[in-house]
Design an enzyme around this catalytic site. Structure first.
Site: not given
Ligand code: GLP
Length: 265
Positions: A73, A142, A144, A149
């Site tokens: 992304d 959440n 995702h 989302e």
């Molecule tokens: C981000 C990314 C995801 C990631 C998630 C969790 O916003 N787009 O690919 O897995 O949120 O982030 P973190 O690993 O810092 O908790």
């Protein structure tokens, strides 16, 4: 789904790095195919795995020269040179430490005039590379994955999405102020992610325990996008004890891991 519960974040990183290294080696050993195609994720969850992989590369145990990578992304409207654009984050945390060829590392384009066309082009590039062999994933609080989302379609492809307020708040720590977090993003869809040959999701810490429980033991429901992993025939979830703390069947997962057909993973 294979559920692997390990003691701590370090063990998550080591386990994931070994699985990724194996995917890279098995593709390079195949004379009929070019190098491995790895899907990479941003966020803090996979950082330990990248560091453990980088150590293998430094020590000469892993050759990454033929590896192609696709990121999940990107934010819309952040210049690729912005330190928090996923172009920059992937360069800092993946491309450079793993010694990947920058020309083989792809990140969705969040600044194109025609974002729909850029998303379709991204899908085309993944297909042209022969599809993704192993997709590494984190999970948002959440539920995702990527930036899919809640209520993202299981059939979705790379497209523009609006970030949930919770995701913007969670990611505000990377920006000078919460308003600077972009409102929109482009992300591989759940349908795109499900086409990878293997999925490997990593999560650490209690803050992820509820999302992990919904993904693994909750119903298949787009309100928890990560539950899409239940549809994949080769998905592994590697979590530490804290992230596993809300699972109801932990004893069963441990029982299975101790009795894997053909020995340990
Ligand atoms: C981000 C990314 C995801 C990631 C998630 C969790 O916003 N787009 O690919 O897995 O949120 O982030 P973190 O690993 O810092 O908790």
């Amino acid at each position: 789904m294979e559920i692997v519960v390990v003691p701590d974040a370090e063990a998550v990183a080591e386990y994931a790095a070994e699985r990724i290294a194996r995917a890279i080696r098995s593709r390079s050993a195949d004379p009929y195919r070019s190098g491995a195609v790895i899907g990479v994720a941003t966020g803090s969850s996979p950082l330990g795995a990248y560091a453990a992989l980088a150590a293998r590369v430094r020590e000469g145990e892993l050759d990454t020269s033929g590896v192609t990578a696709f990121a999940l992304d990107e934010y819309v409207g952040l210049d690729p040179s912005h330190p928090e654009s996923y172009h920059s984050v992937i360069r800092r945390t993946v491309t450079e430490p793993l010694g990947l060829d920058p020309a083989r590392v792809h990140v969705p384009d969040g600044t194109a005039d025609d974002l729909d066309a850029a998303c379709a082009e991204y899908e085309r590039r993944i297909r042209e590379a022969g599809g993704i062999d192993l997709q590494l994933l984190g999970i948002g609080a959440n539920g995702h994955i990527g930036f899919n989302e809640p209520t993202s379609s299981f059939a979705s492809r790379t497209r523009i999405k609006t970030l949930a307020p919770q995701t913007r708040a969670d990611n505000a720590r990377f920006f000078d102020s919460p308003e600077q977090v972009p409102v929109h993003c482009v992300t591989q869809g759940l349908g795109t992610i499900l086409e990878a040959r293997q999925l490997l999701l990593v999560a650490q810490g209690e803050a992820k325990a509820a999302a992990v429980a919904r993904m693994v033991e909750g119903p298949l429901a787009s309100v928890c996008p990560a539950s899409a992993l239940q549809l994949h025939r080769d998905a592994t979830v590697v979590i530490d004890r804290a992230a596993a703390s809300e699972l109801r069947l932990s004893d069963y997962y441990e029982y299975v891991q101790e009795r894997l057909p053909g020995g340990a993973a």
